[in-house]
Design a protein around this motif. Structure first.
Motif, mmCIF file in Angstrom:
data_model
loop_
_atom_site.group_PDB
_atom_site.id
_atom_site.type_symbol
_atom_site.label_atom_id
_atom_site.label_comp_id
_atom_site.label_asym_id
_atom_site.label_seq_id
_atom_site.Cartn_x
_atom_site.Cartn_y
_atom_site.Cartn_z
ATOM 1 N N PRO A 26 2.406 3.989 -6.642
ATOM 2 C CA PRO A 26 3.142 4.476 -5.476
ATOM 3 C C PRO A 26 3.981 3.370 -4.850
ATOM 4 O O PRO A 26 3.734 2.181 -5.064
ATOM 5 N N ARG A 27 4.956 3.785 -4.077
ATOM 6 C CA ARG A 27 5.737 2.869 -3.261
ATOM 7 C C ARG A 27 5.275 3.009 -1.820
ATOM 8 O O ARG A 27 4.919 4.110 -1.380
ATOM 9 N N ALA A 34 7.416 11.728 2.430
ATOM 10 C CA ALA A 34 6.210 10.999 2.043
ATOM 11 C C ALA A 34 5.142 11.929 1.471
ATOM 12 O O ALA A 34 5.118 13.136 1.734
ATOM 13 N N ASP A 35 4.221 11.336 0.705
ATOM 14 C CA ASP A 35 3.085 12.077 0.147
ATOM 15 C C ASP A 35 1.816 11.841 0.952
ATOM 16 O O ASP A 35 0.911 12.678 0.940
ATOM 17 N N VAL A 62 12.556 5.143 -4.449
ATOM 18 C CA VAL A 62 11.355 5.791 -4.973
ATOM 19 C C VAL A 62 11.761 6.809 -6.034
ATOM 20 O O VAL A 62 12.527 7.739 -5.753
ATOM 21 N N LEU A 74 4.958 8.345 -2.563
ATOM 22 C CA LEU A 74 5.453 7.542 -1.453
ATOM 23 C C LEU A 74 4.401 7.516 -0.346
ATOM 24 O O LEU A 74 4.010 8.559 0.177
ATOM 25 N N ARG A 102 14.077 9.707 -0.521
ATOM 26 C CA ARG A 102 13.336 8.910 -1.494
ATOM 27 C C ARG A 102 14.283 8.051 -2.333
ATOM 28 O O ARG A 102 13.968 6.895 -2.653
ATOM 29 N N ALA A 149 6.395 2.406 2.116
ATOM 30 C CA ALA A 149 7.468 2.142 3.068
ATOM 31 C C ALA A 149 6.832 1.899 4.443
ATOM 32 O O ALA A 149 6.016 2.709 4.900
ATOM 33 N N GLU A 151 7.061 8.799 -8.646
ATOM 34 C CA GLU A 151 6.302 7.833 -7.865
ATOM 35 C C GLU A 151 5.886 8.420 -6.510
ATOM 36 O O GLU A 151 6.735 8.920 -5.770
ATOM 37 N N LEU A 171 15.153 4.975 -0.483
ATOM 38 C CA LEU A 171 14.053 4.020 -0.434
ATOM 39 C C LEU A 171 13.725 3.433 -1.803
ATOM 40 O O LEU A 171 12.817 2.592 -1.907
ATOM 41 N N LEU A 197 3.641 6.182 3.439
ATOM 42 C CA LEU A 197 4.421 5.819 4.625
ATOM 43 C C LEU A 197 3.518 5.270 5.722
ATOM 44 O O LEU A 197 2.458 5.839 6.024
#
Length: 397
Positions: A245-246, A286-287, A209, A215, A204, A248, A213, A207, A217
């Protein structure tokens, strides 16, 4: 014809040193034909090569040079012949590819198996037989003078292939409607991913993050079929969340410049991270996993998400509902609002997210393996070859 230097597999050496023919000791001479691929089709064929070679079959792969460089079929034990089969119809180039295929394979194989409609069309045009064709994708929308090219390819494959395999029910139905004599449900499996090699925090951090935050994906080829414009539309809404959120996006493709221009112009919380060899690391970090495609077959990357027990939101298209309806949250394609709302639900309801994780883990147990895919095809190849006078395969164990 441009051809790679001969790559002799262990099984080929065994047949040569033993002084007998492939028929005498039970191997089949199998050719796998592949067109342009950067993702699932190439990975699927690579797994088939490894499995067929390990079972004692003399395996040849015919593929564009760039595809061989990416998937290294020779490294899996195949003899590789380079033939350029493009990702779009072109009458002169297609005729040239068919002629090269005929020179390379005609009368030399017990069975030819083409992967993808483009490879299948070239093989059918070359009159290779016995011929099996796996249809991996729905044909793209084509406008202009070539708008009838894909229906013509489908009809050609349906007429000349002894067996057509479809990776989803809609493709099977489509090929039956085109007149295919025999349609089989294809067993397709994602390669077993390695265990994550890095911890969640370091991935993270790489990336950009922050700890607080979420993530999101996505793993996809940057191409129109993958619906990434819808993902960017949804990201505008996610940017308004209190803890934004971010996103990717792992993958490469023809839309990279266009997508990056939009990300920059609209200051979207999206990062295009390019081709990655560490998908397992990304999934562990990732989430939620998002697949916004306009069409998918069995989706190898969804299989990877299930094995990673990652909550998944995907579009209700192609082969997705029949495989993942009970293990993921499905939304209509091209609906950014529905996509954004579904992801919000996963991020805002930890109990729901945990139920999705548990459902994904249960689904992973039922997914086919590469060994299952090889076993299905080995039986089909033996049947097709026997129909042409090849004796039933003997066990090589």
């Amino acid at each position: 014809m441009e051809q790679e230097p001969a790559t002799v597999s262990v099984t080929q050496e065994r047949a040569t040193e033993g002084g007998g023919t492939a028929e005498e000791w039970g191997a089949m001479r199998i050719a796998l034909v592949v067109g342009s691929s950067t993702g699932g089709v190439g990975a699927h064929v690579r797994g088939l090569v490894a499995g067929l070679v390990s079972r004692g079959h003399l395996t040849t792969v015919v593929a564009p040079a760039q595809v061989e460089e990416l998937f290294d079929f020779a490294g899996a034990g195949a003899t590789v012949v380079r033939v350029e089969i493009g990702d779009r119809p072109h009458p002169l180039r297609d005729l040239g590819a068919a002629l090269r295929l005929r020179r390379a394979l005609s009368g030399k194989m017990d069975v030819v198996h083409a992967h993808g409609l483009r490879a299948g069309g070239a093989s059918a045009l070359a009159r290779l037989s016995p011929l099996a064709v796996t249809v991996h994708n729905a044909p793209p929308e084509v406008r202009g003078p070539l708008r009838g090219a894909y229906p013509a390819l489908e009809a050609l494959v349906a007429r000349r292939a002894e067996a057509v395999l479809g990776v989803s029910v809609d493709l099977e139905r489509r090929m039956r409607d085109r007149g295919a004599r025999r349609v089989v449900s294809a067993t397709v499996a994602a390669p077993q991913a390695p265990e994550p090699s890095r911890d969640r925090r370091s991935v993270r951090r790489e990336l950009g993050v922050a700890e607080h935050e979420p993530l999101i994906l996505t793993v996809a080829r940057l191409a129109p079929q993958k619906g990434l414009d819808t993902l960017l539309d949804a990201s505008r809404r996610w940017a308004r969340r209190t803890s934004a959120p971010r996103v990717a996006v792992a993958g490469e493709g023809p839309l990279r410049a266009e997508l990056q221009e939009r990300v920059d112009a609209e200051r979207l919380p999206v990062r295009l991270v390019g081709h990655r060899d560490d998908i397992a690391d990304l999934m562990a970090a990732a989430d939620v996993f998002v697949l916004p495609s306009l069409w998918e077959g069995p989706s190898l990357v969804m299989m990877e998400a299930m094995r990673a027990a990652l909550p998944a939101v995907a579009t209700r298209v192609g082969g997705i509902p029949e495989r993942y309806a009970n293990a993921s949250l499905l939304v209509p394609p091209r609906d950014a609002g529905a996509l954004a709302t579904a992801v919000d639900r996963v991020l805002d309801d930890s109990d729901f997210a945990n139920r999705l994780r548990a459902a994904a883990a249960m689904k992973a147990v039922t997914l086919p393996t590469e060994s299952d895919a090889v076993a299905q095809l080995e039986a089909l190849y033996a049947e097709l070859a026997t129909d042409r006078g090849f004796p039933p395969r003997q066990s090589t164990v």
